[in-house]
Design an enzyme around this catalytic site. Structure first.
Site, PDB file in Angstrom:
ATOM      1  CG  ASP A  95      30.079 -23.247  -1.877  1.00  0.00           C
ATOM      2  OD1 ASP A  95      30.861 -23.808  -1.001  1.00  0.00           O
ATOM      3  OD2 ASP A  95      28.763 -23.563  -2.017  1.00  0.00           O
ATOM      4  CE  LYS A 150      28.186 -26.483  -1.005  1.00  0.00           C
ATOM      5  NZ  LYS A 150      27.172 -25.548  -0.785  1.00  0.00           N
TER       6      LYS A 150
HETATM    7  N1  HSE Z   1      27.943 -20.899   1.549  1.00  0.00           N
HETATM    8  C1  HSE Z   1      27.460 -22.392   1.374  1.00  0.00           C
HETATM    9  C2  HSE Z   1      26.018 -22.116   0.625  1.00  0.00           C
HETATM   10  C3  HSE Z   1      27.171 -22.939   2.599  1.00  0.00           C
HETATM   11  O1  HSE Z   1      25.462 -20.749   0.353  1.00  0.00           O
HETATM   12  O2  HSE Z   1      25.312 -22.954   0.264  1.00  0.00           O
HETATM   13  C4  HSE Z   1      26.752 -24.336   2.523  1.00  0.00           C
HETATM   14  O3  HSE Z   1      27.653 -25.113   1.865  1.00  0.00           O
END
Ligand code: HSE
Ligand code: NAP
Length: 442
Positions: free
Chosen positions: A202, A206
């Site tokens: 994740d 980003k």
């Molecule tokens: N799963 C992501 C986090 C949500 O924990 O940052 C926000 O993008």
């Protein structure tokens, strides 16, 4: 156009429900700022029989997501269902019909963003994604507009709320990884597949988005060095603290000299940062992005990086922005990726082996004469020099392993890796050595 912004909502889970709530509770403020009301005309979910918050109007809810994405009354499609399929096909269908799109889906943007953004440009519609990075922090707008005149020298931050939440609670409460992760899921921070959070995927999605906006470079997540927090143990927290550090989940993008050109250093991994550093104080599910502009100097933004209402706030602010553009018939005044499409470049990514930093190393070894000398010898052979060391456990020659923890002087990553793989093959090593980088500029 009627003086109304009509929204089709794809997904009504944590973020989608937050959007419905925020549009209801802040309706007057939003209308005052936009000059028109925002109205939801359809809501798509996967399972109609699931119980929903009472704020969600049942007659609007359907399992036919394509009918919402292509509905003739919808001006803006808001995609908060997550994943690549069918989200990608739905967003594409909406753009093809000339509808604006707002999404919080960083996986979709990082994997397929170029093609979708090009479709949006061709169709002269907006595709906005403020909520996709750092939840409620308006970092996308800052990079796109606030810093439009500056060169970004470095960007580093904590962009996964789940990982920060898990490490913070492990640090302060000595809790187990699995229990804390369950809490992060219950609070709505974690992705549907939480391995994306704790494995670094994740944050890599980003960082790919941020690097494009900061450097005008096309970056795919597979080019980013990625390590998750799932290998960090409570024991590492304790030793890091003894050396004056805390462990934080970092994402880093910065241009570095590479041969005769510049390349990007792109990394997502847990790292030791000094207890007195700015990022050390960012706890819980908070995110922070530290941007250094050539003219501006250092600038830190921090705030909630996940959760229903902070994320919904970013999504709805995007809807307001799109609505403002619609009302004055002006789209794409500000390039979505901060740089005009024709200026985006393909920059080289520096191989991670070339990165130099201090290292935290932990070994679990037999407590026998000569073991420490042998490990130090292998490290020395690869030009890895030890700065500090502690040894604990073990009972001189018994089967109880000893823990050796070292802090090295600055060493090249490729050399550290080779030394560790040689040490891991030694008979008296009980488990694979653990290695974490020290980030000095956090
Ligand atoms: N799963 C992501 C986090 C949500 O924990 O940052 C926000 O993008
Ligand atoms: P979530 O709680 O799992 O909600 C997903 C929603 O999408 C649910 O309503 C689900 O329907 C619906 N859905 C899933 N697949 C579908 C399909 N094939 N057809 C129709 N509906 C479908 O997820 P979330 O936490 O809200 O996250 C949504 C997006 O926002 C993700 O891209 C995530 O990365 C991003 N995001 C989340 C946060 C956060 O803090 N949670 C922060 C920033 C960004 P059902 O309700 O019927 O299951």
């Amino acid at each position: 156009m009627t003086r109304k912004v009509r929204v089709g909502l794809l997904g009504c889970g944590v973020v989608g429900t937050g959007i419905v709530r925020l549009l209801h509770d802040n309706a007057r403020t939003i209308e005052g700022r936009l000059g028109a009301p925002i109205e939801i005309v359809g809501i798509a979910v996967r399972d109609l029989s699931k119980p929903r918050d009472a704020i969600v109007s049942a007659p609007l809810v359907t399992e036919d997501a394509m009918s919402v994405a292509t509905h003739p009354d919808v001006d803006v499609v808001v995609e908060v269902m997550g994943g690549l399929h069918p989200a990608g096909e739905l967003v594409k269908a909406a753009l093809d019909l000339g509808k604006h799109v707002v999404t919080a889906n960083k996986a979709l943007l990082a994997e397929e963003g170029d093609a979708l953004l090009e479709t949006a440009e061709q169709k002269k519609v907006d595709l906005y994604f403020e909520a996709a990075v750092a939840g409620g922090i308006p970092i996308i707008r800052v990079l796109r507009e606030g810093l439009a005149s500056d060169r970004i020298v470095a960007l580093r931050g904590i962009v996964n709320g789940t990982s920060n939440y898990v490490l913070s609670r492990m640090q302060h409460e000595g809790l187990d990884f699995a229990d804390v992760l369950k809490d992060a899921q219950r609070l709505g921070y974690a992705e549907a597949d939480p391995t994306l959070d704790v494995g670094g995927g994740d944050a890599a999605h980003k960082l790919a988005i941020l690097a494009t906006l900061a450097y005008g470079a096309r970056v795919h997540p597979r080019e980013i060095l990625k390590e998750g927090i799932d290998t960090v143990g409570a024991v590492d927290m304790r030793y890091a603290e003894r050396f004056g550090f805390v462990i934080k989940p970092l994402a880093i993008a910065r241009p570095v000299p590479w041969g005769r050109e510049e390349a990007l250093d792109l990394r997502v991994h847990p790292a030791l940062v000094s207890k007195s550093s700015v990022l050390a104080s960012i706890g819980g599910a908070l995110n922070a992005v530290f941007v250094e502009g050539a003219m501006l100097g250092p600038c830190l933004m921090s705030g909630p990086g996940a959760g229903a209402l902070p994320t919904a706030m970013s999504v709805v602010s995007d809807i307001v922005d799109v609505g403002r553009n619609m009302l004055v018939d002006s789209h794409a005044r500000v390039p979505t990726r901060a740089f005009r499409g024709e200026s985006l470049q393909t920059m080289r990514v520096r191989p991670s082996a070339e990165h130099r930093c201090r290292w935290y190393l932990r070994f679990s070894v037999a407590d026998q004469a000569g073991v420490l000398a042998r490990i130090a010898g292998v490290l020395g052979g690869f030009d890895v020099s030890i700065e500090q060391m502690v040894q604990e456990g073990g009972r001189g020659g018994s089967s109880v392993p000893a823990t050796l923890v070292m802090l090295t002087h600055e060493a090249r990553e490729g050399d550290v890796r080779e030394a560790l793989s040689e040490i891991a093959r030694l008979a008296y090593c009980h488990e694979a050595p653990r290695a974490l980088r020290v980030e000095e500029d956090a």
